[in-house]
Design an enzyme around this catalytic site. Structure first.
Site, mmCIF file in Angstrom:
data_model
loop_
_atom_site.group_PDB
_atom_site.id
_atom_site.type_symbol
_atom_site.label_atom_id
_atom_site.label_comp_id
_atom_site.label_asym_id
_atom_site.label_seq_id
_atom_site.Cartn_x
_atom_site.Cartn_y
_atom_site.Cartn_z
ATOM 1 N N GLY A 55 0.771 -1.519 -0.084
ATOM 2 C CA GLY A 55 0.039 -0.083 0.148
ATOM 3 C C GLY A 55 0.855 1.439 0.202
ATOM 4 O O GLY A 55 2.002 1.401 -0.133
ATOM 5 N N SER A 56 -0.058 2.377 0.091
ATOM 6 C CA SER A 56 0.831 3.684 -0.198
ATOM 7 C C SER A 56 1.544 4.132 1.002
ATOM 8 O O SER A 56 2.399 4.943 1.088
ATOM 9 C CB SER A 56 -0.257 4.773 -0.569
ATOM 10 O OG SER A 56 -1.335 4.811 0.450
ATOM 11 N N ASP A 109 3.014 -2.801 8.121
ATOM 12 C CA ASP A 109 1.901 -3.024 7.168
ATOM 13 C C ASP A 109 0.881 -1.751 7.298
ATOM 14 O O ASP A 109 1.200 -1.254 8.488
ATOM 15 C CB ASP A 109 1.167 -4.192 7.157
ATOM 16 C CG ASP A 109 0.536 -4.648 5.848
ATOM 17 O OD1 ASP A 109 0.272 -3.730 5.144
ATOM 18 O OD2 ASP A 109 0.374 -5.657 5.693
ATOM 19 N N ASP A 112 -6.855 -0.096 6.748
ATOM 20 C CA ASP A 112 -7.968 0.770 6.448
ATOM 21 C C ASP A 112 -8.646 1.260 7.406
ATOM 22 O O ASP A 112 -9.242 2.469 7.409
ATOM 23 C CB ASP A 112 -8.914 -0.122 5.493
ATOM 24 C CG ASP A 112 -7.988 -0.532 4.224
ATOM 25 O OD1 ASP A 112 -7.324 0.140 3.680
ATOM 26 O OD2 ASP A 112 -8.072 -1.839 4.030
ATOM 27 N N LYS A 122 -8.202 -4.557 7.018
ATOM 28 C CA LYS A 122 -7.290 -4.390 5.917
ATOM 29 C C LYS A 122 -7.876 -5.020 4.553
ATOM 30 O O LYS A 122 -8.698 -5.744 4.629
ATOM 31 C CB LYS A 122 -5.939 -5.182 6.175
ATOM 32 C CG LYS A 122 -5.191 -4.436 7.462
ATOM 33 C CD LYS A 122 -4.007 -5.157 7.769
ATOM 34 C CE LYS A 122 -2.707 -5.549 6.554
ATOM 35 N NZ LYS A 122 -2.650 -4.445 5.694
ATOM 36 N N GLY A 123 -6.961 -4.810 3.446
ATOM 37 C CA GLY A 123 -7.469 -5.449 2.123
ATOM 38 C C GLY A 123 -7.872 -4.594 0.924
ATOM 39 O O GLY A 123 -8.103 -5.155 0.040
ATOM 40 N N ARG A 124 -7.857 -3.306 1.210
ATOM 41 C CA ARG A 124 -8.120 -2.369 0.134
ATOM 42 C C ARG A 124 -7.249 -2.773 -1.151
ATOM 43 O O ARG A 124 -7.849 -2.748 -2.232
ATOM 44 C CB ARG A 124 -7.947 -1.058 0.550
ATOM 45 C CG ARG A 124 -8.324 0.181 -0.458
ATOM 46 C CD ARG A 124 -7.398 1.237 -0.378
ATOM 47 N NE ARG A 124 -6.005 1.162 0.113
ATOM 48 C CZ ARG A 124 -5.186 0.764 -0.994
ATOM 49 N NH1 ARG A 124 -5.465 0.554 -2.272
ATOM 50 N NH2 ARG A 124 -3.956 0.476 -0.729
ATOM 51 N N GLU A 131 -0.618 -10.624 3.585
ATOM 52 C CA GLU A 131 -0.439 -9.835 4.661
ATOM 53 C C GLU A 131 -0.606 -10.550 5.858
ATOM 54 O O GLU A 131 0.117 -10.412 6.904
ATOM 55 C CB GLU A 131 -1.370 -8.869 4.233
ATOM 56 C CG GLU A 131 -0.895 -7.518 3.441
ATOM 57 C CD GLU A 131 -1.617 -6.656 3.258
ATOM 58 O OE1 GLU A 131 -1.157 -5.400 2.699
ATOM 59 O OE2 GLU A 131 -3.070 -6.723 3.660
ATOM 60 N N LYS A 149 -7.396 7.067 9.472
ATOM 61 C CA LYS A 149 -7.745 5.382 9.615
ATOM 62 C C LYS A 149 -8.232 4.953 11.030
ATOM 63 O O LYS A 149 -8.649 3.899 11.141
ATOM 64 C CB LYS A 149 -6.668 4.603 9.025
ATOM 65 C CG LYS A 149 -5.817 4.982 7.845
ATOM 66 C CD LYS A 149 -6.602 4.441 6.660
ATOM 67 C CE LYS A 149 -6.107 4.564 5.304
ATOM 68 N NZ LYS A 149 -4.780 4.042 5.086
HETATM 69 C C1 5RP Z 1 -3.514 -3.760 1.039
HETATM 70 C C2 5RP Z 1 -3.917 -3.256 2.581
HETATM 71 C C3 5RP Z 1 -3.106 -1.992 2.819
HETATM 72 O O1 5RP Z 1 -2.193 -2.189 3.702
HETATM 73 C C4 5RP Z 1 -4.125 -0.966 3.063
HETATM 74 O O2 5RP Z 1 -5.417 -1.001 2.364
HETATM 75 C C5 5RP Z 1 -3.708 0.578 3.571
HETATM 76 O O3 5RP Z 1 -3.190 0.921 2.562
HETATM 77 P P1 5RP Z 1 -2.753 2.562 2.122
HETATM 78 O O4 5RP Z 1 -1.609 2.614 3.066
HETATM 79 O O5 5RP Z 1 -2.381 2.724 0.754
HETATM 80 O O6 5RP Z 1 -3.710 3.469 2.790
HETATM 81 O O7 5RP Z 1 -4.371 -3.740 3.395
HETATM 82 O O8 5RP Z 1 -4.245 -5.291 1.016
#
Ligand code: 5RP
Length: 259
Positions: A55-56, A109, A112, A122-124, A131, A149
């Site tokens: 993720g970002s 990690d 969301d 999690k899981g976006r 993970e 978040k």
């Molecule tokens: C990917 C995830 C990401 O870690 C979660 O969605 C957070 O992403 P971001 O740091 O881009 O907001 O679970 O499956």
């Protein structure tokens, strides 16, 4: 060995010296994610095996780890997705798998949603299965997130569930029986469903309310054909959450640090 509290406190104190100064006018979410991601990278020590989430926000962790590797830090990364593996390789971070390193020292990690008990959705990014495997295997789990978040109650976000395509129709029926509206996630710039790095579907489950996240996680895991859900309730005892904000970085559950 587990990461005892005193050890984490020492790492946090050391990380305190490297607080990035944030420009109040700078783009808020990006800066907050960078602050959290960098702080987590600064907790990594020479010789560690590091689970690399997806993720970002973790992108910034990889960026900072890359700088530290170029300065001589020796680490081994365990990527949780193709995206992270590609980014980490570009960043010159040596990689391995859980086969090579079944007990990473730390996993870093994103999330969301994070509730006050440090349970997560999690899981976006559809990487939740790997993970969860890496988080479960790691001795310590560091979650990096921006303030948006943090929630009082999990469930505004849908709960993503990774599903074996062979079983998707009975799984959808079982998910409806649990009280949610399940939607197979559609791909962008590809017709049809998202296919995960493991060759499966993602079903996003919107619940009217999640009163007992642990029980729901168990109920989802018990459905034949469900590989994993994005509810992460089982790692609370080994979890530290680094929350990036506009002017300060908060570290839960231990301390507040003003930048
Ligand atoms: C990917 C995830 C990401 O870690 C979660 O969605 C957070 O992403 P971001 O740091 O881009 O907001 O679970 O499956």
């Amino acid at each position: 060995t587990q990461f005892p509290g005193r050890r984490i406190t020492t790492l946090i104190t050391e990380a305190r010296r490297n607080i990035p100064v944030m420009d109040k006018k700078a783009e808020a979410p990006g800066q907050a994610k960078r602050a959290a991601g960098y702080r987590a990278a600064d907790m990594v020590e020479d010789g560690m095996v590091v689970g690399l989430g997806t993720g970002s926000t973790v992108y910034f962790t990889i960026e900072r780890l890359s700088e530290r590797v170029c300065d001589g830090l020796r680490i081994t990364g365990i990527p949780t997705s193709f995206q992270t593996a590609l980014r980490a390789r570009e960043a010159h971070i040596p990689l391995a798998t859980l086969d090579d390193c079944p007990e990473p020292d730390i996993a870093i990690d994103g999330a969301d949603e994070v509730d006050p008990q440090l349970r997560l959705i999690k899981g976006r990014g559809a990487a939740l299965l790997r993970e969860k495997c890496v988080a479960a295997a790691a001795k310590h789990f560091v979650v990096v997130a921006d303030e948006q978040k943090m929630v009082t109650k999990l469930g505004t976000a849908a709960v993503p569930v990774e599903v074996l395509p062979f079983a998707v129709m009975p799984v959808l029926a079982d998910l409806r029986r649990l009280g949610c509206v399940p939607v197979i996630r559609e791909a962008v710039r590809k017709d049809g469903p998202v296919i995960t790095d493991n060759g499966n579907f993602i079903v996003d489950c919107t619940f009217p309310a999640i009163s007992d996240p642990e029980r729901l996680e168990e109920a989802l895991a018990a459905i034949p054909g469900v590989l994993e859900s994005g509810l992460f309730c089982g790692f609370v005892k080994k979890t530290t959450v680094i929350v990036g904000g506009q002017q300060k970085v908060k570290i839960l559950p231990l301390t507040d640090i003003v930048a």
